[in-house]
Design an enzyme around this catalytic site. Structure first.
Site, PDB file in Angstrom:
ATOM      1  N   ARG A   1      -2.764   1.977   3.264  1.00  0.00           N
ATOM      2  CA  ARG A   1      -2.409   2.038   1.851  1.00  0.00           C
ATOM      3  C   ARG A   1      -3.607   1.718   0.959  1.00  0.00           C
ATOM      4  NH1 ARG A   1       0.268  -2.580   3.734  1.00  0.00           N
ATOM      5  NH2 ARG A   1      -0.435  -4.575   2.856  1.00  0.00           N
ATOM      6  N   ASP A   2      -3.415   1.945  -0.342  1.00  0.00           N
ATOM      7  CA  ASP A   2      -4.337   1.539  -1.407  1.00  0.00           C
ATOM      8  C   ASP A   2      -5.655   2.318  -1.402  1.00  0.00           C
ATOM      9  OD1 ASP A   2      -2.313  -0.348  -1.573  1.00  0.00           O
ATOM     10  OD2 ASP A   2      -3.504  -1.956  -0.713  1.00  0.00           O
TER      11      ASP A   2
ATOM     12  N   GLN B   1       0.796  -1.029 -11.344  1.00  0.00           N
ATOM     13  CA  GLN B   1       2.104  -1.102 -10.711  1.00  0.00           C
ATOM     14  C   GLN B   1       3.090  -1.779 -11.646  1.00  0.00           C
ATOM     15  OE1 GLN B   1       1.125  -2.661  -6.677  1.00  0.00           O
ATOM     16  NE2 GLN B   1       2.369  -0.927  -6.067  1.00  0.00           N
TER      17      GLN B   1
ATOM     18  N   TRP C   1       0.545 -13.821  -6.409  1.00  0.00           N
ATOM     19  CA  TRP C   1       1.866 -14.080  -5.872  1.00  0.00           C
ATOM     20  C   TRP C   1       2.185 -15.574  -5.921  1.00  0.00           C
ATOM     21  CZ3 TRP C   1       4.265  -9.628  -5.575  1.00  0.00           C
ATOM     22  CH2 TRP C   1       3.475  -8.474  -5.431  1.00  0.00           C
TER      23      TRP C   1
ATOM     24  N   ASP D   1      -0.639  -4.865  -9.417  1.00  0.00           N
ATOM     25  CA  ASP D   1      -1.977  -4.313  -9.212  1.00  0.00           C
ATOM     26  C   ASP D   1      -2.385  -3.249 -10.232  1.00  0.00           C
ATOM     27  OD1 ASP D   1      -1.505  -5.805  -6.981  1.00  0.00           O
ATOM     28  OD2 ASP D   1      -1.735  -4.170  -5.556  1.00  0.00           O
TER      29      ASP D   1
ATOM     30  N   GLU E   1      -6.202  -5.210   1.771  1.00  0.00           N
ATOM     31  CA  GLU E   1      -5.589  -4.527   0.630  1.00  0.00           C
ATOM     32  C   GLU E   1      -6.587  -4.164  -0.478  1.00  0.00           C
ATOM     33  OE1 GLU E   1      -0.950  -5.829   0.727  1.00  0.00           O
ATOM     34  OE2 GLU E   1      -2.186  -6.793  -0.797  1.00  0.00           O
TER      35      GLU E   1
ATOM     36  N   MET F   1       4.675  -6.375 -13.796  1.00  0.00           N
ATOM     37  CA  MET F   1       3.477  -5.616 -13.435  1.00  0.00           C
ATOM     38  C   MET F   1       2.733  -6.360 -12.341  1.00  0.00           C
ATOM     39  SD  MET F   1       0.305  -6.143 -16.172  1.00  0.00           S
ATOM     40  CE  MET F   1      -0.814  -5.253 -15.070  1.00  0.00           C
TER      41      MET F   1
END
Length: 480
Positions: A183-184, A72, A308, A56, A227, A54
């Site tokens: 995006r997002d 996600q 990350w 975001d 982001e 998993m």
């Protein structure tokens, strides 16, 4: 959605397709039910998927008497994982709600949304004419707004309390893309201008407006953010007559200012701050303003508990969410700062409480001797006046959490005493998760940490005399 794919993959998924065709609430359920959530480093009161990857948080809403979380899911291809809760504490992994066209799931997992992958977004609740345009019914519906890679901003919907999910037939509704930029999308209702606002990662943050979630018009752009934007309004210092808008990005950077329904303007004297100084805080999202039950005014936030950073050796699943917090705004040193504090509901899972009154702590004293736990909340307050200590600390298994009295830092990040020369510290410790809050939430630190699985020792120590004002220890119940 971070563009990098640094997940390590899981050996478990060499067997994930062998006998997995179960469904929960009509979602595709790609998990082995024998998994018991007792694996090393598995948070016992932090949400994590039953198996696989998993990242975001992609949509938080309250609807139909329960809280819904879209996140996600899937290392190789991002999907929309789905979980529900009746109290924000006990989450049930419902499987995968949004399955993209390039899904690695078996053929009987219906590809039900647009795009090659499901990248980050948000969710709202609608009814009436807006619901009719999207779902074909005026019935109340959850609308997920996401980036379908290779398509653009897309809608998916459920009007049966999340049991089944459908794609909007007119996708994409905006922000066309051949890949994943822009995006997002973060969508919220702006009451003064009576329209939906979409904030999206596009040359910073770009704002669009809509009356129906389908037709979007350009409003403005601000050169800020990387982001997963989120945006909401909060009272400054508890004054509901002095509301401020907050715009933040995936890294936790935030601006405080004004938003008129078209343009966000940062307060001129306001600096840009990070709402969390730990290594594992990313892509935080909040429940939409006004969405919580019983007119609850709180802004409640959940983030992805990673940045990350490679993980801590989880097996069966990878990564998890932070514990839900309530956000606030506080004036500190002539600047407006976000505060993050664990939601009050945490008290409902307290066990084995211990309380210590005010006393002087001397070198060699460990008030926590005999207290053992791997999942707990610990709250402490100290008066630094007259202290001879240079370092004050809590040791949890193999982890030291140290306050440096000379440099006024906690975990090497600034935490200044308040006007009374006091500091307060709150720890949330789980099997592989550490969250630290200081001075009414003006300090926040989030970290995945590989606590020694076989160790449950806790120690309070100092290298000199220091005055303890109060200390409370609460064992926290397992929520699975």
């Amino acid at each position: 959605m971070n563009m990098y794919n640094k997940g390590s993959g899981l050996a478990l998924f060499t067997i994930i397709f062998l006998s997995i065709s179960n469904f929960v609430n009509a979602q595709y359920y790609p998990h082995n039910d024998s998994i018991n959530y007792k694996e090393n480093y598995r948070g016992q009161y932090h949400f994590s998927p039953r198996s696989e990857w998993m990242n975001d948080i992609n949509g938080l809403v309250y609807q139909g008497g329960k809280y819904h979380m879209i996140y996600q899911w899937g290392n190789k291809i991002r999907h929309g994982g789905y979980a529900t809760s009746h109290d924000l504490l006990h989450w049930k992994d419902q499987g995968v709600a949004l399955i993209p066209q390039n899904s690695f799931l078996p053929p009987d997992a219906k590809r039900n949304v647009s795009g090659n992958e499901v990248y980050s977004g948000s969710a709202v609740v609608v009814s009436g004419e807006t619901a009719m345009k999207i779902t074909g019914s005026e019935k109340e519906a959850i609308i997920a707004i996401y980036t379908g890679t290779g398509k653009g901003t897309c809608l998916a919907w459920s009007n049966n309390n999340g049991k089944t999910w459908q794609d909007y037939q007119g996708n994409p509704v905006g922000n066309l893309t051949d890949d994943a930029i822009p995006r997002d999308p973060c969508v919220f209702w702006h009451e003064p201008s009576s329209k939906w606002i979409l904030a999206i990662y596009e040359n910073g943050t770009t704002f669009y407006g809509s009356s129906d979630l389908i037709q979007w018009d350009y409003l403005s752009n601000i050169n800020f953010g990387y982001e997963c934007p989120d945006m909401f309004q909060l009272p400054l210092d508890g004054d509901e007559n002095n509301m401020k808008w907050v715009l933040l990005d995936a890294n936790g950077s935030y601006l405080v200012g004004e938003f008129d329904g078209t343009t966000f303007r940062k307060d001129e004297s306001q600096q840009t701050f990070m709402m969390d100084v730990g290594p594992d805080f990313y892509a935080a999202q909040t429940f939409p303003m006004g969405n919580l039950p019983n007119n609850d005014p709180r802004i409640i936030q959940i983030a992805w508990m990673d940045h990350w950073n490679g993980g801590i050796g989880e097996i069966v699943w990878e990564r998890n969410a932070t514990f839900p917090v309530s956000l606030g705004l506080k004036t500190l040193n002539e600047q407006i700062r976000i505060t993050r504090n664990p939601i009050n509901e945490i008290s409902t899972i307290y066990e084995n409480t211990k309380v210590w009154d005010s006393q002087l702590i001397k070198v060699g004293t460990n008030l926590l001797k005999g207290v053992h736990s791997k999942k707990f909340e610990l709250s402490l307050e100290f008066d630094l006046t007259g202290s001879t200590a240079l370092n004050l600390g809590i040791k949890v298994a193999n982890r030291y959490i140290i306050y440096d009295l000379y440099n006024k830092t906690l975990l090497s990040n600034e935490l200044l005493p308040d006007d009374a020369n006091h500091i307060s510290i709150k720890l949330l410790v789980d099997w592989g998760q550490l969250e630290v809050f200081g001075n009414e939430g003006t300090f926040s630190y989030t970290q995945q940490f590989a606590f020694s699985p076989d160790h449950d020792n806790i120690e309070l120590f100092s290298d000199g005399d220091i005055q303890l004002i109060s200390m409370e220890f609460h064992e926290l119940a397992r929520t699975w």
